[in-house]
Design a protein around this motif. Sequence first.
Motif, mmCIF file in Angstrom:
data_model
loop_
_atom_site.group_PDB
_atom_site.id
_atom_site.type_symbol
_atom_site.label_atom_id
_atom_site.label_comp_id
_atom_site.label_asym_id
_atom_site.label_seq_id
_atom_site.Cartn_x
_atom_site.Cartn_y
_atom_site.Cartn_z
ATOM 1 N N UNK A 63 36.288 49.123 39.289
ATOM 2 C CA UNK A 63 35.963 50.178 38.323
ATOM 3 C C UNK A 63 36.498 51.496 38.863
ATOM 4 N N UNK A 64 37.102 52.299 38.012
ATOM 5 C CA UNK A 64 37.517 53.642 38.395
ATOM 6 C C UNK A 64 36.421 54.643 38.081
ATOM 7 N N UNK A 65 36.185 55.578 38.983
ATOM 8 C CA UNK A 65 35.185 56.634 38.786
ATOM 9 C C UNK A 65 35.879 57.968 39.015
ATOM 10 N N UNK A 85 25.194 50.114 42.093
ATOM 11 C CA UNK A 85 25.019 49.273 40.909
ATOM 12 C C UNK A 85 26.218 48.346 40.715
ATOM 13 N N UNK A 86 27.411 48.855 40.990
ATOM 14 C CA UNK A 86 28.615 48.032 40.846
ATOM 15 C C UNK A 86 28.619 46.894 41.866
ATOM 16 N N UNK A 87 28.256 47.177 43.111
ATOM 17 C CA UNK A 87 28.201 46.124 44.139
ATOM 18 C C UNK A 87 27.215 45.042 43.737
ATOM 19 N N UNK A 140 36.623 53.039 28.553
ATOM 20 C CA UNK A 140 36.068 54.243 29.158
ATOM 21 C C UNK A 140 34.585 54.352 28.834
ATOM 22 N N UNK A 141 33.824 54.849 29.794
ATOM 23 C CA UNK A 141 32.475 55.341 29.548
ATOM 24 C C UNK A 141 32.469 56.784 30.025
ATOM 25 N N UNK A 142 32.006 57.678 29.175
ATOM 26 C CA UNK A 142 32.041 59.108 29.477
ATOM 27 C C UNK A 142 30.654 59.564 29.900
ATOM 28 N N UNK A 291 23.454 53.823 34.868
ATOM 29 C CA UNK A 291 23.551 53.521 33.442
ATOM 30 C C UNK A 291 24.997 53.400 33.004
ATOM 31 N N UNK A 292 25.862 54.256 33.526
ATOM 32 C CA UNK A 292 27.273 54.221 33.139
ATOM 33 C C UNK A 292 27.931 52.908 33.556
ATOM 34 N N UNK A 293 27.617 52.437 34.769
ATOM 35 C CA UNK A 293 28.162 51.156 35.222
ATOM 36 C C UNK A 293 27.675 50.027 34.324
#
Length: 376
Positions: A63-65, A85-87, A140-142, A291-293
């Motif tokens: 995922x790009x942040x 959260x991603x891990x 995308x999530x903004x 939440x975004x992840x």
Amino acid sequence: MPVTIRDVARASGVHISTVSRTFSAPHLVNPETRVRVLACAEDLGYRPNRAARALITGRTHNIGLIIADIANPFFPPLIKAAESQARHRDYHVFVADTNEDPTAEEELVHALAKQVDGVLLCSPRMSNSLIEQLSREVPLVVVNRQVTGLPCVLMDVGQGARAAIEHLVGLGHTRIALLGGPRSSWTNREMRRAAATAARAGGAELTLLGPNAPTETGGSAVAEQVRRSGVSAVLAYNDLMAIGLIEGLDALGVRVPQEVSVVGVDDIALSRLTRPKLTTVATPTAAAGRTAVDMLLQQDTESPRGTRGLGAGTALGVRRTTAQVMLQTDLVIRDSTGPGPQARPARPLAASLGPDPHCPAGPGTATAATGDAVAS
């Protein structure tokens, strides 16, 4: 010698393809078999080759942040929460900093599109139309920006600004300044609208000073203008600006909160370490990262095979969520706010709001908070 997929297949008594599916499409494997394969892999210390798996599944599990300014203390809690959260979901996060540059944002999205399964855009400075265009290249999530038709995680800074103004009005302040942030900031626009509405409802006059750099330096640079304006309270775009303003006012001999009350936004760690401790609007940055992840990974993970040539963005499928989540903010009252002028001995105001011929306009230009100004 590294453990291979063949070793796992031999130890668990299944075909190599079953081991492969266990890691790439676990829902296609019998639960009992899946548990046995995963247990054997764990015992042997096997780790799947992510690059090879991406060729098969079309998903990179990356995922790009992209964030506006890694030096801003607002962002690290969000970054850490997103990474954690991603891990937990077996994804890795690539963090990139744009230094508040919209051109860099666009370039980074293009660069990451084929290397990640989706991008989280945090406090972007690009136009909404460009963000919408880029969403066709990669999911995308903004975060901290509302873009119609795209999934967004928002922090209710409008509610926070209203609470801050109501707090100041309740203390007896009738002349309040709002220190604005970057012109292209969604947060800045939401704060302006909400603060103007709350000031009008409370019978207070609101002076807009901005746009300004969202930094400590940006806050200290406006200190002289705040002093000349005659306001008795200030709501700053963020804590860094509020802290810089307090330093600038102190250098001018203006005491906080005895002469000017100051409120920030974000509740960064420094807000509790300043003297006086900063009254601020706490924003749920860690919750926003998590939440975004989740929102990004909630998009369809049934990736059609052979999509890598179309860009990793297609890996999350064609179904795109347009959900928007609003997270609540809270006013934290500390020591940087105090009673307004009528609750203490009167003192002459420093100056009117008119222009000072000896101080040319620059960052932090003052304007009255009219309906037209706030609606822009």
